[in-house]
Scaffold this motif. Structure first.
Motif, PDB file in Angstrom:
ATOM      1  N   ILE A  65       0.835  -1.202   0.000  1.00 48.78           N
ATOM      2  CA  ILE A  65       0.000   0.000   0.000  1.00 48.78           C
ATOM      3  C   ILE A  65       0.866   1.247   0.000  1.00 48.78           C
ATOM      4  N   ALA A  66       1.958   1.222   0.755  1.00 51.04           N
ATOM      5  CA  ALA A  66       2.895   2.346   0.796  1.00 51.04           C
ATOM      6  C   ALA A  66       4.274   1.832   1.182  1.00 51.04           C
ATOM      7  N   ALA A  67       5.298   2.429   0.572  1.00 55.10           N
ATOM      8  CA  ALA A  67       6.687   2.171   0.952  1.00 55.10           C
ATOM      9  C   ALA A  67       7.213   3.427   1.620  1.00 55.10           C
ATOM     10  N   ILE A  68       7.951   3.240   2.712  1.00 54.02           N
ATOM     11  CA  ILE A  68       8.484   4.371   3.474  1.00 54.02           C
ATOM     12  C   ILE A  68       9.982   4.158   3.623  1.00 54.02           C
ATOM     13  N   GLU A  69      10.737   5.196   3.306  1.00 50.81           N
ATOM     14  CA  GLU A  69      12.188   5.136   3.435  1.00 50.81           C
ATOM     15  C   GLU A  69      12.676   6.229   4.364  1.00 50.81           C
ATOM     16  N   VAL A  70      13.678   5.878   5.172  1.00 53.18           N
ATOM     17  CA  VAL A  70      14.414   6.841   5.983  1.00 53.18           C
ATOM     18  C   VAL A  70      15.726   7.049   5.236  1.00 53.18           C
ATOM     19  N   ALA A  85       6.739   7.413   0.768  1.00 54.12           N
ATOM     20  CA  ALA A  85       7.038   8.475   1.738  1.00 54.12           C
ATOM     21  C   ALA A  85       8.519   8.437   2.085  1.00 54.12           C
ATOM     22  N   ILE A  86       9.140   9.609   2.079  1.00 51.90           N
ATOM     23  CA  ILE A  86      10.569   9.739   2.357  1.00 51.90           C
ATOM     24  C   ILE A  86      10.735  10.616   3.594  1.00 51.90           C
ATOM     25  N   PHE A  87      11.480  10.116   4.587  1.00 54.03           N
ATOM     26  CA  PHE A  87      11.811  10.876   5.786  1.00 54.03           C
ATOM     27  C   PHE A  87      13.315  11.094   5.769  1.00 54.03           C
TER      28      PHE A  87
END
Length: 195
Positions: free
Chosen positions: A113-118, A144-146
């Motif tokens: 559903i969503a990929a998140i990277e730090v 989403a990128i943090f």
């Protein structure tokens, strides 16, 4: 879209399989994280630690507090893999249904559903450039990128076709301290660590 002749497709799959075999053989041998992109193997030399892992854990926990129980904000193995595109990535956090996580082997990116990277200290372009290109190509609808280096981030969505292939059409930037919406869920970015 151009279709390669059968022998070219076979050659591409053979090269991808060789890269995949190499990555698997190196996973427990060398420090860091390996991924496969259209350009080849990406090796993030430093194993994520400290603020990187704390950020991923905070994001995962905050998402799970607001998501329905049938979904998970997973930060672990396995990889997300699209063999026809010759891409194997490892998101820091992925939002996925429990039932889709229970599949054997790599995760089908179209179930994410969503990929998140730090963002990594040692290779920030991998997150900001490479994954911004690869994730829409393999069908991950939200990325989403943090970035702990700058206390900023972005949420990319709305995959659309371009002459260079699928790309995200919408980018919503945020700064740490603001609330951020990832898919249908809004979380706080207060207190996330910086590098």
């Amino acid at each position: 879209m151009t279709i390669a002749p059968d022998d070219a497709q076979h050659g591409a799959s053979h090269v991808y399989q060789a890269m995949r075999d190499f990555v698997q053989s190196m996973d427990d041998t060398l420090p860091g994280k390996f991924e496969i992109t259209k350009e080849g193997i990406v090796h993030d030399m430093m194993s994520p630690g400290g603020p990187h892992e704390v950020t991923a854990a905070h994001i995962s926990r905050r998402l799970e507090k607001v998501m329905p129980d049938e979904l998970l904000a997973h930060n672990g193995t396995p990889d997300v893999e699209d063999k026809p595109e010759s891409i194997m990535r490892h998101p820091d956090v992925m939002v996925i249904a429990w039932e889709d996580l229970s599949a054997e082997g790599s995760i089908d990116p179209r179930t994410v559903i969503a990929a998140i990277e730090v963002v990594s200290r040692s290779n920030p372009d991998n997150d900001w450039v490479g994954k911004s290109r690869d994730y829409p190509l393999i069908g991950i609808p939200i990325y989403a990128i943090f970035d702990p280096r700058t206390a900023t981030g972005a949420v990319l969505s709305d995959i659309h076709s371009t002459p260079d292939g699928p790309r995200y059409a919408t980018r919503k930037d945020f700064v740490y301290g603001e609330d951020v919406t990832i898919a249908d869920w809004t979380i706080s970015t207060d207190g996330l660590p910086r590098y």
